[in-house]
Design an enzyme around this catalytic site. Structure first.
Site, short mmCIF file in Angstrom:
data_model
loop_
_atom_site.label_atom_id
_atom_site.label_comp_id
_atom_site.label_asym_id
_atom_site.label_seq_id
_atom_site.Cartn_x
_atom_site.Cartn_y
_atom_site.Cartn_z
N ASN A 7 41.20 -2.47 -10.15
CA ASN A 7 41.77 -1.73 -11.30
C ASN A 7 42.27 -0.36 -10.62
O ASN A 7 41.49 0.35 -10.34
CB ASN A 7 40.75 -1.57 -12.65
CG ASN A 7 41.52 -0.71 -13.56
OD1 ASN A 7 42.49 -0.23 -13.37
ND2 ASN A 7 40.54 -0.58 -14.51
N LYS A 14 39.06 1.50 -9.29
CA LYS A 14 37.69 0.87 -9.61
C LYS A 14 37.65 -0.51 -9.27
O LYS A 14 38.69 -1.26 -9.38
CB LYS A 14 37.58 0.65 -11.18
CG LYS A 14 36.80 1.91 -11.91
CD LYS A 14 37.14 2.14 -13.42
CE LYS A 14 35.98 1.09 -14.09
NZ LYS A 14 36.28 1.32 -15.52
N ARG A 90 43.78 -5.78 -12.64
CA ARG A 90 44.42 -5.35 -14.08
C ARG A 90 45.72 -4.66 -13.80
O ARG A 90 45.98 -3.78 -13.02
CB ARG A 90 43.46 -4.09 -14.24
CG ARG A 90 44.01 -3.40 -15.62
CD ARG A 90 43.29 -2.47 -16.03
NE ARG A 90 43.71 -1.88 -17.41
CZ ARG A 90 43.53 -0.65 -17.78
NH1 ARG A 90 43.10 0.49 -16.86
NH2 ARG A 90 43.92 -0.20 -18.93
N HIS A 179 44.97 -1.88 -23.58
CA HIS A 179 43.84 -1.88 -23.77
C HIS A 179 43.43 -3.55 -24.23
O HIS A 179 42.43 -3.75 -24.75
CB HIS A 179 43.12 -1.07 -24.70
CG HIS A 179 42.86 0.21 -24.11
ND1 HIS A 179 42.97 1.43 -25.16
CD2 HIS A 179 42.60 0.79 -22.93
CE1 HIS A 179 42.56 2.82 -24.53
NE2 HIS A 179 42.51 2.40 -23.18
N LEU A 208 37.48 3.48 -28.35
CA LEU A 208 37.37 4.89 -28.25
C LEU A 208 36.84 5.47 -26.85
O LEU A 208 35.40 5.65 -26.85
CB LEU A 208 36.80 5.36 -29.53
CG LEU A 208 37.05 4.74 -30.76
CD1 LEU A 208 36.25 5.17 -31.84
CD2 LEU A 208 38.69 5.06 -31.20
N GLY A 209 37.63 5.74 -25.95
CA GLY A 209 37.17 6.26 -24.62
C GLY A 209 38.01 7.46 -24.31
O GLY A 209 38.40 8.09 -25.24
N ARG A 240 45.63 13.11 -24.76
CA ARG A 240 46.98 12.58 -25.31
C ARG A 240 46.98 12.90 -26.93
O ARG A 240 45.91 12.64 -27.78
CB ARG A 240 47.14 10.99 -25.32
CG ARG A 240 47.35 10.59 -23.78
CD ARG A 240 47.62 9.22 -23.45
NE ARG A 240 47.37 8.62 -22.34
CZ ARG A 240 46.88 7.61 -21.92
NH1 ARG A 240 45.96 7.04 -22.91
NH2 ARG A 240 46.62 7.33 -20.72
N ARG A 284 31.10 14.50 -25.33
CA ARG A 284 29.93 15.10 -25.12
C ARG A 284 29.92 16.70 -24.96
O ARG A 284 28.86 17.13 -25.64
CB ARG A 284 29.18 14.66 -23.74
CG ARG A 284 28.80 13.10 -23.85
CD ARG A 284 28.68 12.61 -22.52
NE ARG A 284 29.81 12.42 -21.56
CZ ARG A 284 30.05 11.72 -20.58
NH1 ARG A 284 29.04 10.92 -20.10
NH2 ARG A 284 31.35 11.65 -20.08
N ILE A 331 33.12 6.69 -26.32
CA ILE A 331 32.76 7.18 -27.16
C ILE A 331 32.29 6.37 -28.40
O ILE A 331 31.51 6.49 -29.18
CB ILE A 331 33.80 8.03 -27.90
CG1 ILE A 331 34.59 9.02 -26.83
CG2 ILE A 331 33.77 8.80 -29.44
CD1 ILE A 331 36.12 9.51 -27.35
N GLY A 332 33.10 5.13 -28.69
CA GLY A 332 32.57 4.28 -29.72
C GLY A 332 31.23 3.66 -29.39
O GLY A 332 30.46 3.59 -30.32
N ASN A 334 28.82 5.12 -27.59
CA ASN A 334 27.60 6.11 -27.13
C ASN A 334 27.56 7.16 -28.33
O ASN A 334 26.39 8.03 -28.10
CB ASN A 334 27.92 6.84 -25.77
CG ASN A 334 27.87 5.62 -24.67
OD1 ASN A 334 26.81 4.74 -24.95
ND2 ASN A 334 28.74 5.64 -23.87
N GLU A 384 35.84 -5.03 -19.23
CA GLU A 384 37.20 -5.49 -19.15
C GLU A 384 36.91 -6.55 -17.75
O GLU A 384 37.67 -7.62 -17.67
CB GLU A 384 38.14 -4.63 -19.03
CG GLU A 384 38.59 -4.02 -20.39
CD GLU A 384 38.72 -2.36 -20.40
OE1 GLU A 384 37.96 -1.51 -20.01
OE2 GLU A 384 40.12 -2.10 -20.29
P1 AMP Z 1 35.73 5.53 -21.07
O1 AMP Z 1 37.15 5.98 -20.78
O2 AMP Z 1 35.32 4.48 -21.99
O3 AMP Z 1 34.78 5.61 -19.88
O4 AMP Z 1 35.13 6.92 -21.91
C1 AMP Z 1 34.81 7.99 -21.58
C2 AMP Z 1 34.53 9.12 -22.53
O5 AMP Z 1 33.40 8.53 -23.33
C3 AMP Z 1 34.14 10.44 -22.01
O6 AMP Z 1 35.42 11.15 -21.88
C4 AMP Z 1 33.37 10.92 -23.44
O7 AMP Z 1 34.40 11.63 -24.15
C5 AMP Z 1 32.80 9.96 -24.06
N1 AMP Z 1 31.47 9.59 -23.79
C6 AMP Z 1 30.71 8.79 -22.93
N2 AMP Z 1 29.48 9.10 -23.15
C7 AMP Z 1 29.27 9.51 -24.24
C8 AMP Z 1 28.15 9.92 -25.13
N3 AMP Z 1 26.79 9.66 -24.47
N4 AMP Z 1 28.41 10.53 -26.30
C9 AMP Z 1 29.54 10.72 -26.47
N5 AMP Z 1 30.91 10.69 -26.02
C10 AMP Z 1 30.61 9.92 -24.73
#
Ligand code: AMP
Length: 407
Positions: A7, A14, A90, A179, A208-209, A240, A284, A331-332, A334, A384
C-alpha cells in the site's frame, strides 16, 4: 502460499506478507518519510522489530529495501522470488472501469495512469509501487485492488452531482467513494458474526480513522457512501473538512488570494479536527485535552460526532430497514467516548447503546447494543490488507485456471 500486499502512500509504504493457509501474517512493516531526510523502516516479523534509518529517495528504493529485508538470508521469511505466489496492490481510484480486483498487465497500467488525474494525491504513488514491484519481481503476478470498486453499485441518484451533465460525461466527474476494501471487509465480518449471508443484510459501516467515510449497504451492495469525487467529501476527518459549501471555498480563495493548490491544501491538510481545534488531528490528543478543559478540543470532537450522527440519520432514511451499524478504523474501533457521543440521543430510532459493552466490545463479539436493541451496533477491527491478499489469491488462481483451460 505467500502473498505480499503493498500500500503506497505519497511518502510511505505499508506492507504485509501473508501465508494464505490460515491467513497468517508472517511479516509487516511501514516505511515512512520517503523522499525526505531520515526515512525509517519499521519491520515486524516473528515477534521481533527491526528498524532501519536511512535516506530513501524513491518508492522503488523503498520497495527494494523491503524485498531485501523479507529475503534476508538469516532473518527473512521469504526464500527467493519464487517463494512469493503473488503481489496485491491497493489502488485508490479505479474509475468506472475497474469494478473488481484485476490482474495487472500493460493495459491495466495504462488505464490506472489515465485515472491519475482523478486522484492526483494517490494513484501516482500506487502506480510507482506497481512499476517498482514489476521490476523487482518480474516473474511474480501482480493484482490491483481498488478502493472505489465496492461502491460501483451506487445508483445514479447517489453518485451524480447536480452540475451540468456534460462534465460527468466529459471527465467522469461523479461521486466514486473510497475505503471500499475496508467497508467490504467489516461488512463481510458482520455477516459472519450474525451467521447470515451478507446478501440479506442492510448495514451502515463507519470507517473512522485519519480519513473517515460511511457507507449504506442494502442486501450486501453499496447504495451510498459519504466520500465523493475525492476523499474530501462527507465526514469531518483528521485534516480534511468533509462537506462544505463549494461557494465557501471560492470566497476564501478570493479573500485570501489563494491559488487552487493552496485552497486544496487548506481543505485537505489544515482543516478537519486539526483546523477546528488548532491543536491536533489525533482524537487521542483531543480527548485528553478536552478532559483537561480545552474547550476548542471539546468543540472539535462534538462537531465530528454530530456529522457522523447526521449521516447515520440520512442512511437510515436511505435504507429504510437497518440490521446493524459498524464502527471501525482508529477512532471507530478504539474510542468508546466518540462512539457514545455519536449515538447520543439516538435510541428513539431503534439503537440502544449498552455503555458497559461499549467500554469492552471484545467481551460480546464486538456487539455494543443491548440484547433487545432493534438495530445492532458492532465494533470490528478492519484489515484491508487481508482482503487484498484474499482477492489477489482468487484473481491469480482464476487466471492460472483460465490459461490452463485455454491450452
Ligand atoms: P487509522 O487511520 O485507522 O490508523 O486511524 C488513525 C487515527 O485513529 C488517529 O489519528 C487517532 O485519531 C485515532 N485513534 C487511534 N487510537 C485511538 C484511541 N485509542 N482512541 C482514540 N482515537 C484513536
Amino acid at each position: 502460499m505467500k502473498i505480499l500486499v503493498i500500500n503506497c502512500g505519497s511518502s510511505s509504504i505499508k506492507y504485509e506478507l501473508f501465508a494464505m493457509e490460515g491467513e497468517k501474517v508472517l511479516a509487516r512493516g511501514f516505511l515512512e518519510k520517503i523522499g525526505e531526510e531520515g526515512s525509517l523502516l519499521s519491520h515486524h516479523s516473528q515477534g521481533e522489530v527491526l528498524r532501519i534509518k536511512r535516506d530513501i529517495p524513491s518508492h522503488e528504493d523503498g520497495l527494494e529495501l523491503v524485498v531485501q529485508v523479507l529475503m534476508d538470508k538469516e532473518k527473512g521469511v521469504v526464500k527467493d522470488a519464487s517463494d512469493v505466489f503473488a503481489v496485491g496492490h491497493r489502488v485508490v481510484q479505479g474509475g468506472e472501469k475497474f469494478i473488481e480486483p484485476t490482474l495487472i498487465d500493460d493495459e491495466v497500467i495504462e488505464a490506472i495512469r489515465q485515472y491519475q488525474g482523478l486522484a492526483p494525491l494517490h494513484n501516482p504513488f500506487n502506480l510507482a509501487g506497481i512499476m517498482a514491484m514489476r521490476r523487482l519481481l518480474p516473474e511474480v503476478p501482480q493484482v490491483a485492488v481498488f478502493d472505489t470498486a465496492f461502491h460501483h453499485t451506487m445508483p445514479e441518484a447517489a453518485y451524480l452531482y447536480a452540475i451540468p451533465m456534460k462534465y460527468y460525461r466529459k471527465y467522469g466527474l461523479k461521486r466514486y467513494g473510497f475505503h471500499g476494501t475496508s467497508h467490504r471487509y467489516v461488512a463481510e465480518k458482520a455477516a459472519e458474526i450474525s451467521n447470515l449471508p451478507l446478501s440479506e443484510l442492510n448495514l451502515i459501516t463507519c470507517h473512522l480513522g485519519n480519513g473517515c467515510s460511511m457507507t449504506a449497504i442494502r442486501q450486501g451492495k453499496v447504495v451510498d457512501t459519504s466520500m465523493g469525487f475525492t476523499p474530501l467529501e462527507g465526514l469531518i476527518m483528521g485534516t480534511r473538512c468533509g462537506d462544505i459549501d463549494a461557494a465557501a471555498a471560492i470566497f476564501l480563495a478570493e479573500k485570501e488570494k489563494l491559488s487552487f493548490q493552496e485552497i486544496g491544501n487548506l481543505l485537505n491538510k489544515e482543516s478537519g479536527l486539526l483546523g477546528l481545534s488548532g491543536l491536533s488531528n489525533d482524537v487521542r490528543v483531543l480527548e485528553k485535552a478536552a478532559r483537561e478543559g480545552n474547550s476548542k478540543a471539546a468543540l472539535a470532537l462534538e462537531v465530528f460526532a454530530y456529522r457522523v450522527r447526521k449521516y447515520i440519520g440520512a442512511y437510515l432514511a436511505v435504507l429504510g430497514r437497518v440490521d446493524a451499524i459498524i464502527f471501525t478504523a482508529g477512532i471507530g474501533k478504539n474510542s468508546p467516548s466518540m462512539r457514545s457521543a455519536i449515538l447520543k440521543g439516538i435510541s428513539p430510532l431503534g439503537i440502544s447503546l449498552d455503555e458497559a459493552r461499549n467500554q469492552n466490545p471484545e467481551k460480546t463479539q464486538g456487539i455494543i447494543t443491548t440484547e433487545d436493541s432493534p438495530i445492532k451496533v458492532l465494533v470490528i477491527r478492519t484489515h484491508e490488507e487481508a482482503l487484498i491478499a484474499r482477492d489477489t489469491l482468487q484473481v491469480v488462481k482464476k487466471s492460472l485456471f483460465d490459461s490452463g483451460r485455454a491450452k
